[in-house]
Write an enzyme that holds these catalytic residues in place. Structure first.
Site, PDB file in Angstrom:
ATOM      1  CB  CYS A 142      -0.944   0.001   1.192  1.00 20.39           C
ATOM      2  SG  CYS A 142      -2.251  -1.248   1.088  1.00 20.39           S
ATOM      3  CG  ASP A 159     -24.501   9.296 -10.479  1.00 18.53           C
ATOM      4  OD1 ASP A 159     -23.385   8.951 -10.024  1.00 18.53           O
ATOM      5  OD2 ASP A 159     -25.129   8.619 -11.313  1.00 18.53           O
TER       6      ASP A 159
END
Length: 221
Positions: A48, A137
């Site tokens: 990561c 949206d």
């Protein structure tokens, strides 16, 4: 995963959380932008860390596409701030990454999450890394689940963002291995005559052994 049970087309949970940039409400953070949420098993994990550096280097590319990035981990905000200063792989600054410090009750969804000051029992994130892409949206457009041992492919993430944005606003789809600038496919629901008017650069049909004419291509609009 960060948002268990979230399916394509579902609205993003409008959670609140403490981040490296202060307290946010997720929908307000996204605003009118597209958004990518990356989940991480923990801070300071090797794979990561390389992803965080890659995200930092690609920040201008995501910004050009009106995409905000945010990362989620179970660790503290202070840990997030320390982790984001890793200079060997790039630094996380500005609006690039807001690492969340979240806990969840039982198997609750992210909208039920609380910050690190809560007394709720934590739900330990499974050893995997997920990518969630949301449209303006606030609905989920794409998700990819990686094992923790396999780093995410940011070139692919950029590619799918380009595809999602193109196909959201044009009546086209992108074929296998498509890259920006390649020809695209006319959606099957668009009649031939309408397609010819909509795509003045031309519509080209690929010949198939079946004789069917459903593979229709046009230069990228």
């Amino acid at each position: 995963t960060a948002m268990p049970g979230l399916l394509l087309g579902d609205e993003a949970p409008n959670f609140e959380a403490e981040t490296t940039q202060g307290r946010i409400r997720f929908h307000d953070f996204l605003g009118d932008s597209w958004g990518i949420l990356f989940s991480h098993p923990r801070d300071f994990t090797p794979v990561c860390t390389t992803e965080l550096g890659r995200a930092a280097k690609l920040a201008p590319e995501f910004s050009k596409r009106n995409v905000k990035m945010i990362a989620l981990s179970i660790d503290s905000v202070q840990d997030h701030l320390s982790w984001s200063k890793v200079r060997a792989v790039g630094r996380c600054e500005g609006s690039l990454c807001c690492c969340l410090a979240l806990k969840a009750r039982g198997k609750a969804h992210a909208e039920q999450s609380v910050d690190k000051t809560s007394s709720a029992q934590p739900l330990t994130l499974s050893p995997c890394a997920q990518v969630f892409i949301f449209g303006p949206d606030k609905k989920l457009k794409l998700s990819i689940l990686y094992p923790a041992t396999t780093g995410r492919n940011f070139d692919e993430i950029l590619r799918v963002v380009d595809s999602l944005q193109l196909t959201a606003y044009k009546k086209v789809a992108t074929p296998v291995d498509w890259k920006p600038g390649d020809s695209v496919m006319v959606v099957p629901t668009l009649p031939d005559e309408e397609a010819k008017k909509l795509f003045p650069k031309g519509v080209f049909t690929k010949d198939l052994p079946s004789g069917k004419k459903y593979l229709r291509y046009t230069p990228q609009p």
